[in-house]
Design a protein around this motif. Structure first.
Motif, PDB file in Angstrom:
ATOM      1  N   ILE A  80      64.347  34.911  60.768  1.00 14.93           N
ATOM      2  CA  ILE A  80      64.629  33.650  60.085  1.00 14.93           C
ATOM      3  C   ILE A  80      65.953  33.731  59.329  1.00 14.93           C
ATOM      4  O   ILE A  80      66.778  32.809  59.351  1.00 14.93           O
ATOM      5  CB  ILE A  80      63.476  33.291  59.123  1.00 14.93           C
ATOM      6  N   ALA A  85      69.755  28.269  61.792  1.00 17.45           N
ATOM      7  CA  ALA A  85      69.419  27.252  60.795  1.00 17.45           C
ATOM      8  C   ALA A  85      69.812  27.711  59.395  1.00 17.45           C
ATOM      9  O   ALA A  85      70.451  26.971  58.634  1.00 17.45           O
ATOM     10  CB  ALA A  85      67.931  26.928  60.861  1.00 17.45           C
ATOM     11  N   VAL A  86      69.430  28.939  59.057  1.00 11.29           N
ATOM     12  CA  VAL A  86      69.760  29.472  57.732  1.00 11.29           C
ATOM     13  C   VAL A  86      71.258  29.720  57.609  1.00 11.29           C
ATOM     14  O   VAL A  86      71.879  29.394  56.587  1.00 11.29           O
ATOM     15  CB  VAL A  86      68.970  30.766  57.460  1.00 11.29           C
ATOM     16  N   SER A  89      73.206  26.587  57.002  1.00 11.81           N
ATOM     17  CA  SER A  89      73.092  26.131  55.613  1.00 11.81           C
ATOM     18  C   SER A  89      73.933  26.986  54.682  1.00 11.81           C
ATOM     19  O   SER A  89      74.587  26.466  53.759  1.00 11.81           O
ATOM     20  CB  SER A  89      71.619  26.173  55.179  1.00 11.81           C
ATOM     21  N   GLU A 140      68.864  30.054  50.509  1.00 10.83           N
ATOM     22  CA  GLU A 140      68.552  29.272  51.706  1.00 10.83           C
ATOM     23  C   GLU A 140      67.340  29.827  52.436  1.00 10.83           C
ATOM     24  O   GLU A 140      66.573  29.061  53.048  1.00 10.83           O
ATOM     25  CB  GLU A 140      69.765  29.255  52.642  1.00 10.83           C
ATOM     26  N   SER A 143      64.258  28.454  50.747  1.00  9.04           N
ATOM     27  CA  SER A 143      64.028  27.057  51.124  1.00  9.04           C
ATOM     28  C   SER A 143      63.475  26.951  52.536  1.00  9.04           C
ATOM     29  O   SER A 143      62.541  26.165  52.794  1.00  9.04           O
ATOM     30  CB  SER A 143      65.339  26.264  51.017  1.00  9.04           C
ATOM     31  N   GLU A 144      64.024  27.736  53.450  1.00 12.05           N
ATOM     32  CA  GLU A 144      63.560  27.700  54.834  1.00 12.05           C
ATOM     33  C   GLU A 144      62.128  28.215  54.950  1.00 12.05           C
ATOM     34  O   GLU A 144      61.321  27.684  55.721  1.00 12.05           O
ATOM     35  CB  GLU A 144      64.498  28.539  55.710  1.00 12.05           C
ATOM     36  N   ALA A 147      59.781  25.566  53.797  1.00 11.60           N
ATOM     37  CA  ALA A 147      59.700  24.499  54.789  1.00 11.60           C
ATOM     38  C   ALA A 147      58.805  24.889  55.956  1.00 11.60           C
ATOM     39  O   ALA A 147      58.139  24.040  56.557  1.00 11.60           O
ATOM     40  CB  ALA A 147      61.101  24.148  55.291  1.00 11.60           C
ATOM     41  N   ILE A 148      58.774  26.177  56.271  1.00 12.49           N
ATOM     42  CA  ILE A 148      57.973  26.640  57.408  1.00 12.49           C
ATOM     43  C   ILE A 148      56.517  26.890  57.005  1.00 12.49           C
ATOM     44  O   ILE A 148      55.581  26.415  57.651  1.00 12.49           O
ATOM     45  CB  ILE A 148      58.582  27.920  58.008  1.00 12.49           C
TER      46      ILE A 148
END
Length: 245
Positions: A80, A85-86, A89, A140, A143-144, A147-148
């Motif tokens: 991750i 995605a991370v 960001s 980040e 936050s990710e 969200a998951i």
């Protein structure tokens, strides 16, 4: 004449060319350090230590199976952290000064054996950039992860925040010096060895023996003093003086 080199011959070769070997070794080390100083960029590292724990609302005690699950999940967390995605960001938060490839190459996620804790490290050309990347990456990632998994599923504990290290971690002056010195040593020893192997002159009795010849006599070279004081030169000088008289 075919020549064979023994350990004794090699030792004698090193003694014969000792000054040149030492000189080129020092020169090689100095050139390597100079090259490193002028052409190799210094790298700085920052790291943060995290612990990710799955929350359990039904039991207050942490069970062994939960710990093992958390340990096995660190690899997932690593994917991750280094995912696009991370990193997208992180790059956006930093003002898009880096590419995804640069960030991916600079970031490492390392886990201690059988531990829930793991390290996020970033290696950059500036200690400030390295620290900013790690700090932003941790934020980040949190936050990710929420969200998951959601807040009730996983919690992130920052055991040590991103460090600031003004001392470069690479390149190493000692390593470059050793490599340069070793290359200089190898080059001069190789040149000396080739010169000796290509020298077909008879330099010792062993050379005659290897050729199947027998030593009949030896003619030694006279020193300048011996030449000056030898009897033949004195007698020749006397004869020349008599003729003049």
């Amino acid at each position: 004449m075919e020549q064979e080199f023994s350990l004794i011959d090699l030792w004698n070769l090193l003694r014969k060319y000792f000054v040149r070997i030492l000189g080129l070794t020092v020169i090689g080390a100095a050139l390597a350090v100079l090259f490193m100083s002028l052409f190799v960029d210094r790298q700085y590292e920052s790291e943060a230590q995290l612990l990710v724990n799955q929350s359990n609302n039904t039991e207050s005690a942490i069970q062994y199976n939960e710990i093992q699950t958390n340990v096995s999940l660190v690899q997932t967390y690593s994917d991750i952290i280094t995912g696009n995605a991370v990193l997208d960001s992180v790059n956006e938060q930093l003002g898009n000064v880096f590419t995804l490839g640069e960030l991916n190459a600079a970031i490492r996620v390392e886990q201690s054996p059988n531990s829930q804790a793991f390290f996020i490290r970033a290696t950059m050309e500036s200690p400030t950039d390295a620290q900013n990347v790690v700090n932003t990456l941790v934020s980040e990632f949190e936050s990710e992860l929420r969200a998951i998994y959601g807040d009730d599923v996983s919690s992130v504990y920052v055991m040590s925040s991103a460090s600031y290290n003004p001392n470069p971690t690479s390149p190493s002056i000692i390593m470059y010096g050793l490599i340069g010195g070793m290359l200089g040593f190898i080059i001069i020893v190789g040149i000396a060895l080739i010169r000796e192997l290509m020298d077909n002159r008879v330099k010792s009795v062993d050379d005659l023996t290897n050729m199947g010849l027998i030593r009949l006599a030896e003619i030694n070279e006279l020193t300048p003093k011996q030449v000056k004081d030898n009897r033949y030169r004195i007698e020749a000088t006397d004869r020349q003086s008599r003729r003049r008289v």
